[in-house]
Scaffold this active site. Sequence first.
Site, mmCIF file in Angstrom:
data_model
loop_
_atom_site.group_PDB
_atom_site.id
_atom_site.type_symbol
_atom_site.label_atom_id
_atom_site.label_comp_id
_atom_site.label_asym_id
_atom_site.label_seq_id
_atom_site.Cartn_x
_atom_site.Cartn_y
_atom_site.Cartn_z
ATOM 1 N N GLU A 1 0.846 -1.194 0.000
ATOM 2 C CA GLU A 1 0.000 0.000 0.000
ATOM 3 C C GLU A 1 0.878 1.239 0.000
ATOM 4 O O GLU A 1 1.239 1.763 1.061
ATOM 5 C CB GLU A 1 -0.937 -0.005 1.222
ATOM 6 C CG GLU A 1 -2.003 -1.081 1.128
ATOM 7 C CD GLU A 1 -2.935 -1.116 2.338
ATOM 8 O OE1 GLU A 1 -2.751 -0.316 3.283
ATOM 9 O OE2 GLU A 1 -3.847 -1.967 2.335
ATOM 10 N N GLU B 1 -5.914 -8.067 -0.402
ATOM 11 C CA GLU B 1 -6.094 -7.939 1.045
ATOM 12 C C GLU B 1 -7.452 -7.337 1.331
ATOM 13 O O GLU B 1 -7.818 -6.324 0.731
ATOM 14 C CB GLU B 1 -4.992 -7.040 1.628
ATOM 15 C CG GLU B 1 -5.005 -6.985 3.141
ATOM 16 C CD GLU B 1 -4.024 -5.948 3.686
ATOM 17 O OE1 GLU B 1 -2.815 -6.058 3.403
ATOM 18 O OE2 GLU B 1 -4.495 -5.022 4.374
ATOM 19 N N GLU C 1 -7.304 -9.127 17.547
ATOM 20 C CA GLU C 1 -7.967 -8.104 16.727
ATOM 21 C C GLU C 1 -8.981 -8.827 15.840
ATOM 22 O O GLU C 1 -8.793 -9.995 15.492
ATOM 23 C CB GLU C 1 -6.956 -7.293 15.898
ATOM 24 C CG GLU C 1 -6.126 -8.113 14.931
ATOM 25 C CD GLU C 1 -5.074 -7.279 14.167
ATOM 26 O OE1 GLU C 1 -4.833 -6.117 14.522
ATOM 27 O OE2 GLU C 1 -4.509 -7.822 13.194
HETATM 28 C C1 IDC Z 1 -2.459 -4.074 10.520
HETATM 29 C C2 IDC Z 1 -2.538 -5.214 11.503
HETATM 30 C C3 IDC Z 1 -2.168 -4.720 12.878
HETATM 31 C C4 IDC Z 1 -0.823 -4.027 12.824
HETATM 32 C C5 IDC Z 1 -0.842 -2.925 11.769
HETATM 33 C C6 IDC Z 1 0.478 -2.207 11.609
HETATM 34 O O1 IDC Z 1 -3.814 -5.786 11.459
HETATM 35 O O2 IDC Z 1 -2.132 -5.801 13.787
HETATM 36 O O3 IDC Z 1 -0.548 -3.458 14.086
HETATM 37 O O4 IDC Z 1 -1.180 -3.483 10.536
HETATM 38 O O5 IDC Z 1 1.463 -3.053 11.167
HETATM 39 C C7 IDC Z 1 -3.775 -2.596 5.851
HETATM 40 C C8 IDC Z 1 -2.383 -3.117 5.846
HETATM 41 C C9 IDC Z 1 -2.191 -4.123 6.967
HETATM 42 C C10 IDC Z 1 -2.938 -3.702 8.221
HETATM 43 C C11 IDC Z 1 -4.429 -3.741 7.900
HETATM 44 C C12 IDC Z 1 -5.320 -3.419 9.100
HETATM 45 O O6 IDC Z 1 -1.987 -3.642 4.601
HETATM 46 O O7 IDC Z 1 -0.810 -4.239 7.204
HETATM 47 O O8 IDC Z 1 -2.650 -4.626 9.232
HETATM 48 N N1 IDC Z 1 -4.682 -2.825 6.810
HETATM 49 O O9 IDC Z 1 -5.072 -2.141 9.574
HETATM 50 N N2 IDC Z 1 -4.323 -1.828 4.934
HETATM 51 C C13 IDC Z 1 -5.565 -1.494 5.320
HETATM 52 C C14 IDC Z 1 -5.822 -2.134 6.520
#
Ligand code: IDC
Length: 517
Positions: free
Chosen positions: A356, A444, A485
Amino acid sequence: MKKIICIMLLITFTFASGCMGAGFTDVSKDAWYYNTVTEMTDKGVLSGYNDGSFRPNNAITSAEFTAIVCRIKGVQPESSQTGHWAGGYMSAALNKGWYDYDENPPTGEKYDEPIQRQLAVKILMKALADSFTYDYNTESAKIKDFSQLNGRYYDTVLAAYNAGIAGGDDKGNFKPLSPLTRAEACTLIKKAMDKYGTEVAAAPDIPTEQPAVTQPAAVRSGGVSENGQLCVKGTQLCNEKGAPVVLRGMSSHGIQWFPQFVTDDYIRAVGDRGANIMRFAMYTEENGYIQNNSVKSTLISAVDSALANDMYAIIDWHILSDGDPMRHIDEAEQFFKEMAARYKDSKGVLYEICNEPNGNISWSANVKHYAERIIPAIRSTDSDAVILVGNPQWCQDLDSVVADRLSYDNIMYTCHFYSGTHTQWLRDRVSNAINNGIPIFVSEWGTSDASGNGGVFEEETKKWLDFMSVNNISWCNWSLCDKNETSAALVGGSNPSDGLSDGELSASGKIVFNSFD
Ligand code: IDC
């Protein structure tokens, strides 16, 4: 077969197991092969991988198996033209008549293929047994699928049955043409060594980083062996024959934090629930690859497990907190070149070059240039791989892509959504992109809100699942782990070795796992 071997091992090892520990991340004490793997690796017959795994369910290749047999017999490598790490052993085994020219030509093209069980038994018996004694009627009657056994293996396989070295599965089948897993190879070799009193002279010199899997150990419906090399036609992901294909599966969480959920057992369990793809999120930051290169071996091990389980695998360069893809473009290029070299002959690998991209960047000014360097870097080695390209605003800036697309074949653009945050407006954007000829892959998505928590948002999730289904869109769900989570698919304490039941899944996991097929 598991049960039978388990009982046999119990008998064999009641006195022998002591307190030795294999210590492999993917060999649990409850596994039927725990004792044998421990003994064989302690003796140096075969070894685990750099990342601490043993990969018990991966198929053992011809080269690996033959090299082990050479080592336990103290046979020295002979000259070989192949340049293959086991070429010298293969020449020696061929010259000794353990196998014939046509079974494994010295040109080496079959060295890295899974060895057939009938050939493995032949090599082992030719190397270790002085003579082959058996009563044809007695031994052949033990093998339910005897008709599948090629006549040239009668002598060695029937003698191995007579000696108690080879045995069938719980239905009495020997499966002569099937591959042998590393755990099964341990058992077979151990029994032959016990019977014929062979001792190992030295540790094996099998490379700890083995060649990439090009053939799965088991065939899975909807898997790589069925669909082959993917391609993109118009906006649709297609299989090798050009027919539309939809891949559905799980994304890992960050593999630097949760390597325990990308083991062979977990990947197989996800596949057994109907998934045909796994995405492996290799974070670049947050103690990921840039700070901690060792996550690469976790990634390789996970990709290899997916391939061995006949599943597609996405290698995800998971940029997130430092969202400008250009910042580490040199490292990305180097990394993807390495991955392309490793997986060029594996049909099941997709490359996701930037999870992203975000921050003060735009599609046309930043991400597109990044893609124009990384895509050719991959394609110069792995020319036909499908490549997934991210875009700004958490992969939702599809309008910018529509206005200024890349000019390569076989690429797809990612769209990410979280049901609690992203709703109809994003589905409309996806529809608009598709109508404008942009292929979309949802690499994702979550049932939660965008933080990964909150919800589960069941109703909106259902809308998204229906939408993706109607539009033939492939997807991976965030994420396969038991973090506290909502988006985490597992509850703590789940045990994948016998599959994953609904009871081992979170509320999110239940919805997702029941949507794979
Ligand atoms: C989130 C994880 C969380 C972690 C965070 C930071 O769920 O546990 O603390 O990242 O590393 C994304 C990202 C993905 C995110 C997810 C949810 O690609 O890494 O994971 N998310 O926030 N994009 C949109 C949402």
